[in-house]
Design an enzyme around this catalytic site. Structure first.
Site, PDB file in Angstrom:
ATOM      1  N   CYS A 189     -17.613   1.912  29.202  1.00 51.35           N
ATOM      2  CA  CYS A 189     -19.065   1.838  29.469  1.00 51.35           C
ATOM      3  C   CYS A 189     -19.877   2.786  28.591  1.00 51.35           C
ATOM      4  O   CYS A 189     -21.038   2.497  28.276  1.00 51.35           O
ATOM      5  CB  CYS A 189     -19.345   2.112  30.943  1.00 51.35           C
ATOM      6  SG  CYS A 189     -18.587   3.598  31.597  1.00 51.35           S
ATOM      7  N   HIS A 234     -25.822   5.237  32.042  1.00 48.38           N
ATOM      8  CA  HIS A 234     -25.443   6.251  31.060  1.00 48.38           C
ATOM      9  C   HIS A 234     -26.545   6.342  29.987  1.00 48.38           C
ATOM     10  O   HIS A 234     -27.146   5.323  29.611  1.00 48.38           O
ATOM     11  CB  HIS A 234     -24.142   5.868  30.347  1.00 48.38           C
ATOM     12  CG  HIS A 234     -22.910   5.993  31.206  1.00 48.38           C
ATOM     13  ND1 HIS A 234     -22.877   6.566  32.456  1.00 48.38           N
ATOM     14  CD2 HIS A 234     -21.619   5.613  30.940  1.00 48.38           C
ATOM     15  CE1 HIS A 234     -21.639   6.539  32.925  1.00 48.38           C
ATOM     16  NE2 HIS A 234     -20.856   5.958  32.034  1.00 48.38           N
TER      17      HIS A 234
HETATM   18  C1  2RA Z   1     -17.009   7.237  33.044  1.00 43.67           C
HETATM   19  N1  2RA Z   1     -16.819   5.845  31.091  1.00 43.67           N
HETATM   20  O1  2RA Z   1     -18.240   7.201  32.945  1.00 43.67           O
HETATM   21  C2  2RA Z   1     -16.172   6.264  32.312  1.00 43.67           C
HETATM   22  C3  2RA Z   1     -15.822   5.111  33.182  1.00 43.67           C
HETATM   23  N2  2RA Z   1     -15.073   4.127  32.474  1.00 43.67           N
HETATM   24  O2  2RA Z   1     -16.407   8.025  33.727  1.00 43.67           O
END
Ligand code: 2RA
Length: 350
Positions: free
Chosen positions: A129, A254
Protein backbone atom coordinates in the site's frame (compact mmCIF):
# COMPACT_ATOMS: atom_id res chain seq x y z
CA UNK A 1 -20.59 -15.86 -19.89
CA UNK A 2 -19.36 -13.40 -17.30
CA UNK A 3 -16.29 -14.65 -15.38
CA UNK A 4 -16.66 -16.12 -11.89
CA UNK A 5 -14.76 -14.27 -9.14
CA UNK A 6 -13.64 -15.54 -5.74
CA UNK A 7 -12.73 -13.10 -2.96
CA UNK A 8 -10.37 -14.94 -0.62
CA UNK A 9 -10.11 -13.22 2.76
CA UNK A 10 -13.56 -11.68 2.37
CA UNK A 11 -13.99 -11.03 6.10
CA UNK A 12 -10.67 -9.18 6.71
CA UNK A 13 -10.00 -5.42 6.76
CA UNK A 14 -9.12 -5.24 3.05
CA UNK A 15 -11.76 -7.87 2.16
CA UNK A 16 -14.45 -5.68 3.71
CA UNK A 17 -13.39 -2.70 1.58
CA UNK A 18 -13.22 -5.06 -1.42
CA UNK A 19 -16.89 -6.00 -1.02
CA UNK A 20 -17.80 -2.30 -0.93
CA UNK A 21 -15.73 -1.65 -4.06
CA UNK A 22 -17.26 -4.61 -5.90
CA UNK A 23 -20.69 -3.20 -5.06
CA UNK A 24 -19.75 0.26 -6.41
CA UNK A 25 -17.84 -0.53 -9.61
CA UNK A 26 -19.20 -1.51 -12.98
CA UNK A 27 -20.26 -5.11 -12.60
CA UNK A 28 -18.15 -7.34 -14.83
CA UNK A 29 -18.57 -10.49 -12.77
CA UNK A 30 -20.91 -13.47 -12.91
CA UNK A 31 -20.97 -15.30 -9.56
CA UNK A 32 -18.94 -13.70 -6.76
CA UNK A 33 -17.88 -16.38 -4.30
CA UNK A 34 -16.77 -15.27 -0.84
CA UNK A 35 -14.03 -17.38 0.72
CA UNK A 36 -12.43 -17.12 4.17
CA UNK A 37 -10.88 -19.23 6.90
CA UNK A 38 -13.02 -22.12 8.19
CA UNK A 39 -13.64 -19.98 11.30
CA UNK A 40 -15.62 -17.44 9.22
CA UNK A 41 -17.40 -19.97 6.99
CA UNK A 42 -21.18 -19.71 7.17
CA UNK A 43 -21.20 -15.95 7.82
CA UNK A 44 -23.38 -13.97 5.42
CA UNK A 45 -21.97 -10.79 3.87
CA UNK A 46 -23.50 -8.32 1.44
CA UNK A 47 -21.96 -7.83 -1.98
CA UNK A 48 -23.71 -6.11 -4.91
CA UNK A 49 -26.75 -5.84 -2.60
CA UNK A 50 -27.04 -9.60 -2.14
CA UNK A 51 -26.43 -11.57 1.04
CA UNK A 52 -23.82 -14.19 0.21
CA UNK A 53 -22.66 -17.06 2.41
CA UNK A 54 -18.92 -17.29 3.08
CA UNK A 55 -17.37 -20.65 2.21
CA UNK A 56 -14.25 -22.14 3.81
CA UNK A 57 -10.93 -21.95 1.97
CA UNK A 58 -10.37 -25.33 0.30
CA UNK A 59 -9.34 -26.67 -3.09
CA UNK A 60 -13.02 -27.11 -4.04
CA UNK A 61 -13.70 -23.42 -3.28
CA UNK A 62 -11.92 -22.68 -6.59
CA UNK A 63 -14.04 -25.03 -8.72
CA UNK A 64 -15.24 -23.05 -11.74
CA UNK A 65 -13.54 -19.84 -10.55
CA UNK A 66 -11.92 -17.75 -13.33
CA UNK A 67 -10.28 -15.07 -11.17
CA UNK A 68 -9.50 -15.07 -7.43
CA UNK A 69 -8.47 -12.04 -5.40
CA UNK A 70 -6.43 -12.95 -2.34
CA UNK A 71 -6.43 -10.57 0.66
CA UNK A 72 -4.84 -12.87 3.23
CA UNK A 73 -1.53 -13.09 5.15
CA UNK A 74 1.64 -13.90 3.20
CA UNK A 75 1.83 -17.51 4.37
CA UNK A 76 -1.80 -18.22 3.38
CA UNK A 77 -1.19 -16.78 -0.10
CA UNK A 78 2.09 -18.67 -0.42
CA UNK A 79 0.24 -21.92 0.24
CA UNK A 80 -3.09 -21.38 -1.54
CA UNK A 81 -2.40 -19.13 -4.55
CA UNK A 82 -0.47 -21.89 -6.38
CA UNK A 83 -3.26 -24.36 -5.57
CA UNK A 84 -5.85 -22.04 -7.13
CA UNK A 85 -3.58 -21.31 -10.10
CA UNK A 86 -3.07 -25.04 -10.70
CA UNK A 87 -6.86 -25.31 -11.10
CA UNK A 88 -6.75 -22.67 -13.86
CA UNK A 89 -7.84 -19.72 -11.71
CA UNK A 90 -5.95 -16.46 -12.35
CA UNK A 91 -4.88 -15.22 -8.91
CA UNK A 92 -4.51 -11.52 -8.09
CA UNK A 93 -2.61 -11.59 -4.82
CA UNK A 94 -2.38 -8.70 -2.39
CA UNK A 95 0.23 -10.28 -0.11
CA UNK A 96 4.01 -9.89 -0.28
CA UNK A 97 4.49 -13.60 -1.06
CA UNK A 98 5.03 -13.26 -4.83
CA UNK A 99 5.74 -9.58 -5.48
CA UNK A 100 9.40 -10.00 -6.27
CA UNK A 101 9.08 -13.37 -8.06
CA UNK A 102 10.42 -12.76 -11.60
CA UNK A 103 7.63 -14.98 -12.96
CA UNK A 104 4.92 -12.91 -11.28
CA UNK A 105 4.04 -9.48 -12.70
CA UNK A 106 3.56 -6.63 -10.21
CA UNK A 107 0.77 -4.55 -11.67
CA UNK A 108 -0.69 -1.06 -11.29
CA UNK A 109 -3.17 -0.73 -14.18
CA UNK A 110 -2.53 3.00 -14.76
CA UNK A 111 1.20 2.26 -15.10
CA UNK A 112 1.86 -1.24 -16.49
CA UNK A 113 -1.48 -2.92 -17.32
CA UNK A 114 0.25 -4.79 -20.18
CA UNK A 115 2.36 -6.72 -17.63
CA UNK A 116 -0.77 -8.47 -16.30
CA UNK A 117 -1.00 -10.51 -19.51
CA UNK A 118 2.34 -12.26 -18.96
CA UNK A 119 1.88 -14.46 -15.88
CA UNK A 120 3.77 -17.76 -16.15
CA UNK A 121 2.63 -18.88 -12.68
CA UNK A 122 -0.98 -17.80 -13.17
CA UNK A 123 -0.45 -15.25 -10.40
CA UNK A 124 -0.40 -11.44 -10.57
CA UNK A 125 0.85 -9.51 -7.53
CA UNK A 126 -0.56 -6.30 -6.10
CA UNK A 127 2.03 -3.86 -4.67
CA UNK A 128 2.32 -2.83 -1.04
CA UNK A 129 0.00 0.00 0.00
CA UNK A 130 2.84 2.46 0.61
CA UNK A 131 4.25 2.03 -2.90
CA UNK A 132 0.73 2.19 -4.34
CA UNK A 133 -0.07 5.41 -2.55
CA UNK A 134 2.49 7.30 -4.65
CA UNK A 135 3.39 5.28 -7.73
CA UNK A 136 0.63 6.43 -10.09
CA UNK A 137 1.71 10.07 -9.69
CA UNK A 138 5.42 9.26 -9.84
CA UNK A 139 4.93 7.10 -12.97
CA UNK A 140 3.10 9.90 -14.79
CA UNK A 141 6.03 12.26 -14.13
CA UNK A 142 8.53 9.53 -15.08
CA UNK A 143 6.82 9.06 -18.47
CA UNK A 144 7.56 12.69 -19.31
CA UNK A 145 10.83 13.50 -17.54
CA UNK A 146 12.60 10.11 -17.02
CA UNK A 147 12.99 9.26 -13.33
CA UNK A 148 16.52 8.78 -11.99
CA UNK A 149 16.11 8.91 -8.19
CA UNK A 150 13.45 8.88 -5.48
CA UNK A 151 13.88 10.04 -1.89
CA UNK A 152 10.66 9.53 0.05
CA UNK A 153 9.37 9.81 3.59
CA UNK A 154 6.07 8.12 4.37
CA UNK A 155 3.39 9.15 6.85
CA UNK A 156 1.56 5.85 7.23
CA UNK A 157 -1.87 5.32 8.73
CA UNK A 158 -2.67 2.87 11.53
CA UNK A 159 -4.90 0.72 9.31
CA UNK A 160 -1.80 -0.33 7.36
CA UNK A 161 -1.17 -2.50 10.41
CA UNK A 162 -4.67 -4.03 10.08
CA UNK A 163 -7.63 -3.93 12.42
CA UNK A 164 -5.30 -4.27 15.41
CA UNK A 165 -3.60 -1.05 14.33
CA UNK A 166 -6.88 0.85 14.13
CA UNK A 167 -8.17 -0.54 17.45
CA UNK A 168 -4.88 0.37 19.13
CA UNK A 169 -4.85 3.94 17.84
CA UNK A 170 -8.48 4.50 18.86
CA UNK A 171 -7.82 3.12 22.36
CA UNK A 172 -4.71 5.28 22.73
CA UNK A 173 -6.55 8.40 21.51
CA UNK A 174 -9.26 7.73 24.11
CA UNK A 175 -6.58 7.34 26.80
CA UNK A 176 -5.00 10.74 26.03
CA UNK A 177 -8.12 12.72 25.02
CA UNK A 178 -8.65 15.89 27.03
CA UNK A 179 -5.44 15.40 29.00
CA UNK A 180 -2.43 17.66 29.15
CA UNK A 181 -0.19 14.76 28.13
CA UNK A 182 2.56 15.30 25.60
CA UNK A 183 4.54 17.81 27.62
CA UNK A 184 6.91 15.58 29.63
CA UNK A 185 9.25 12.81 28.43
CA UNK A 186 7.45 9.47 28.65
CA UNK A 187 4.07 10.83 29.83
CA UNK A 188 2.23 9.51 26.76
CA UNK A 189 4.04 6.18 27.01
CA UNK A 190 2.96 5.80 30.65
CA UNK A 191 -0.67 6.69 29.82
CA UNK A 192 -0.75 4.11 27.03
CA UNK A 193 0.91 1.46 29.21
CA UNK A 194 1.06 -1.94 27.56
CA UNK A 195 -1.48 -0.93 24.91
CA UNK A 196 1.10 -0.49 22.14
CA UNK A 197 -0.62 -3.07 19.92
CA UNK A 198 1.33 -3.67 16.70
CA UNK A 199 3.39 -0.46 17.08
CA UNK A 200 6.81 -0.23 18.77
CA UNK A 201 5.96 3.09 20.50
CA UNK A 202 2.80 5.05 21.35
CA UNK A 203 1.09 6.37 18.22
CA UNK A 204 -1.35 8.84 19.79
CA UNK A 205 0.25 12.32 20.12
CA UNK A 206 3.33 10.88 18.45
CA UNK A 207 5.02 9.80 15.22
CA UNK A 208 6.88 6.50 15.03
CA UNK A 209 9.77 6.10 12.56
CA UNK A 210 9.08 2.42 12.00
CA UNK A 211 6.85 0.17 9.87
CA UNK A 212 7.42 -3.47 9.01
CA UNK A 213 10.24 -5.69 10.26
CA UNK A 214 13.99 -5.20 10.65
CA UNK A 215 16.17 -5.98 7.65
CA UNK A 216 19.92 -5.71 7.09
CA UNK A 217 21.79 -2.55 8.02
CA UNK A 218 18.87 -0.98 9.88
CA UNK A 219 16.43 -0.73 6.97
CA UNK A 220 12.81 -1.77 7.53
CA UNK A 221 11.01 -4.25 5.28
CA UNK A 222 8.58 -1.48 4.38
CA UNK A 223 11.41 0.78 3.17
CA UNK A 224 12.88 -2.01 1.05
CA UNK A 225 9.44 -2.75 -0.45
CA UNK A 226 9.16 0.84 -1.70
CA UNK A 227 12.55 0.50 -3.37
CA UNK A 228 12.12 -2.98 -4.85
CA UNK A 229 8.53 -2.54 -5.96
CA UNK A 230 9.01 0.91 -7.52
CA UNK A 231 11.91 -0.48 -9.55
CA UNK A 232 9.86 -3.46 -10.75
CA UNK A 233 6.66 -1.55 -11.59
CA UNK A 234 8.51 1.22 -13.45
CA UNK A 235 10.88 -1.23 -15.15
CA UNK A 236 13.89 0.66 -13.75
CA UNK A 237 16.01 -2.04 -12.06
CA UNK A 238 18.74 0.35 -10.96
CA UNK A 239 16.59 3.28 -9.88
CA UNK A 240 18.16 5.00 -6.85
CA UNK A 241 15.63 4.91 -4.00
CA UNK A 242 15.92 5.95 -0.36
CA UNK A 243 12.85 5.66 1.87
CA UNK A 244 12.10 6.40 5.51
CA UNK A 245 8.80 4.93 6.68
CA UNK A 246 6.98 6.62 9.54
CA UNK A 247 3.69 5.74 11.24
CA UNK A 248 1.44 8.69 12.14
CA UNK A 249 -1.78 8.92 14.17
CA UNK A 250 -4.09 8.74 11.15
CA UNK A 251 -6.70 5.96 10.88
CA UNK A 252 -6.60 5.40 7.09
CA UNK A 253 -4.73 6.99 4.15
CA UNK A 254 -1.00 6.93 3.69
CA UNK A 255 0.84 10.12 2.71
CA UNK A 256 4.34 10.52 1.29
CA UNK A 257 6.71 13.44 0.84
CA UNK A 258 8.49 12.66 -2.43
CA UNK A 259 11.74 14.12 -3.79
CA UNK A 260 11.97 12.89 -7.37
CA UNK A 261 15.00 13.51 -9.55
CA UNK A 262 14.74 13.19 -13.34
CA UNK A 263 16.99 12.88 -16.39
CA UNK A 264 15.52 16.09 -17.81
CA UNK A 265 14.87 19.55 -16.45
CA UNK A 266 11.42 20.08 -15.01
CA UNK A 267 9.06 22.94 -14.42
CA UNK A 268 6.18 23.12 -11.98
CA UNK A 269 3.87 24.17 -14.82
CA UNK A 270 4.69 21.04 -16.83
CA UNK A 271 4.39 18.85 -13.73
CA UNK A 272 0.99 20.39 -12.98
CA UNK A 273 -0.19 19.69 -16.53
CA UNK A 274 0.97 16.08 -16.39
CA UNK A 275 -0.55 15.42 -12.97
CA UNK A 276 -3.82 17.18 -13.79
CA UNK A 277 -4.39 14.90 -16.77
CA UNK A 278 -2.95 11.64 -15.39
CA UNK A 279 -5.59 8.90 -14.92
CA UNK A 280 -6.12 8.13 -11.23
CA UNK A 281 -4.49 11.38 -10.04
CA UNK A 282 -6.13 14.52 -8.66
CA UNK A 283 -4.02 17.65 -8.35
CA UNK A 284 -4.85 19.97 -5.41
CA UNK A 285 -2.07 22.52 -5.29
CA UNK A 286 -2.89 26.05 -4.24
CA UNK A 287 -1.05 26.70 -0.98
CA UNK A 288 -1.94 30.42 -1.09
CA UNK A 289 -5.54 29.29 -0.59
CA UNK A 290 -4.54 26.59 1.92
CA UNK A 291 -5.28 23.89 -0.67
CA UNK A 292 -3.24 20.70 -0.59
CA UNK A 293 -4.12 17.06 0.02
CA UNK A 294 -4.46 15.74 3.57
CA UNK A 295 -5.28 12.18 4.62
CA UNK A 296 -8.45 13.33 6.40
CA UNK A 297 -9.75 14.67 3.06
CA UNK A 298 -8.50 11.82 0.87
CA UNK A 299 -9.78 8.90 2.99
CA UNK A 300 -12.53 6.83 1.39
CA UNK A 301 -11.72 8.09 -2.13
CA UNK A 302 -10.10 6.32 -5.07
CA UNK A 303 -7.48 8.71 -6.55
CA UNK A 304 -3.92 9.53 -5.64
CA UNK A 305 -4.09 13.14 -4.44
CA UNK A 306 -1.06 15.34 -5.19
CA UNK A 307 -0.07 18.82 -4.05
CA UNK A 308 2.82 20.99 -2.82
CA UNK A 309 4.57 20.53 -6.18
CA UNK A 310 7.82 22.49 -6.15
CA UNK A 311 10.96 22.50 -8.25
CA UNK A 312 14.03 21.89 -6.13
CA UNK A 313 15.80 25.14 -5.31
CA UNK A 314 19.15 23.45 -5.85
CA UNK A 315 18.45 21.11 -8.75
CA UNK A 316 16.49 22.06 -11.90
CA UNK A 317 15.90 18.35 -12.57
CA UNK A 318 14.16 17.58 -9.26
CA UNK A 319 10.63 17.99 -7.94
CA UNK A 320 9.30 17.87 -4.40
CA UNK A 321 5.68 16.93 -3.88
CA UNK A 322 3.23 15.55 -1.31
CA UNK A 323 0.84 12.70 -2.09
CA UNK A 324 -2.03 11.04 -0.23
CA UNK A 325 -3.76 7.76 -1.12
CA UNK A 326 -6.29 5.64 0.76
CA UNK A 327 -4.19 2.63 1.74
CA UNK A 328 -7.21 0.30 1.89
CA UNK A 329 -8.65 1.42 -1.47
CA UNK A 330 -5.99 2.27 -4.13
CA UNK A 331 -3.39 0.92 -1.69
CA UNK A 332 -5.02 -2.50 -1.62
CA UNK A 333 -8.59 -3.45 -2.58
CA UNK A 334 -9.13 -1.00 -5.45
CA UNK A 335 -5.89 -1.84 -7.26
CA UNK A 336 -6.62 -5.56 -6.83
CA UNK A 337 -10.12 -5.02 -8.27
CA UNK A 338 -8.72 -3.00 -11.20
CA UNK A 339 -6.18 -5.74 -12.00
CA UNK A 340 -8.88 -8.41 -11.76
CA UNK A 341 -11.05 -6.35 -14.15
CA UNK A 342 -8.15 -6.27 -16.67
CA UNK A 343 -8.08 -10.08 -16.50
CA UNK A 344 -11.88 -10.26 -16.82
CA UNK A 345 -11.71 -8.09 -19.96
CA UNK A 346 -9.00 -10.36 -21.39
CA UNK A 347 -11.04 -13.51 -20.63
CA UNK A 348 -14.22 -12.14 -22.19
CA UNK A 349 -12.64 -10.54 -25.29
CA UNK A 350 -12.70 -13.03 -28.16
C1 2RA B 1 1.67 -0.87 6.53
N1 2RA B 1 2.24 -1.05 4.20
O1 2RA B 1 1.21 0.26 6.32
C2 2RA B 1 1.92 -1.79 5.40
C3 2RA B 1 0.77 -2.71 5.21
N2 2RA B 1 0.96 -3.56 4.08
O2 2RA B 1 1.92 -1.30 7.62
Amino acid sequence: RKPVLAVVGATGAVGTVMLEILSQRQDVWGEIRLVASPRSAGRRLAVRGEETEVVALSEEAFDGVDVAMFDVPDEVSAQWAPIAAAKGTVVVDNSAAFRMDPDVPLVVPEVNAHAARVRPRGIIANPNCTTLSMIVAVAALHAEFGLSELVVSSYQAASGAGKAGVDTLRAQLAAVAGSSLGTQPGDVRRAVGDGLGPFPAPLALNVVPWAGSLREDGWSSEELKIRDESRKILGLPSLRVAATCVRVPVITTHSLAVHARFENEVTVEQAHEILASAPGVVLVDDPAEGEFPTPADAVGTDPTWVGRVRRSLDDPRALDLFVCGDNLRKGAALNTAQVAECVAAELTTP
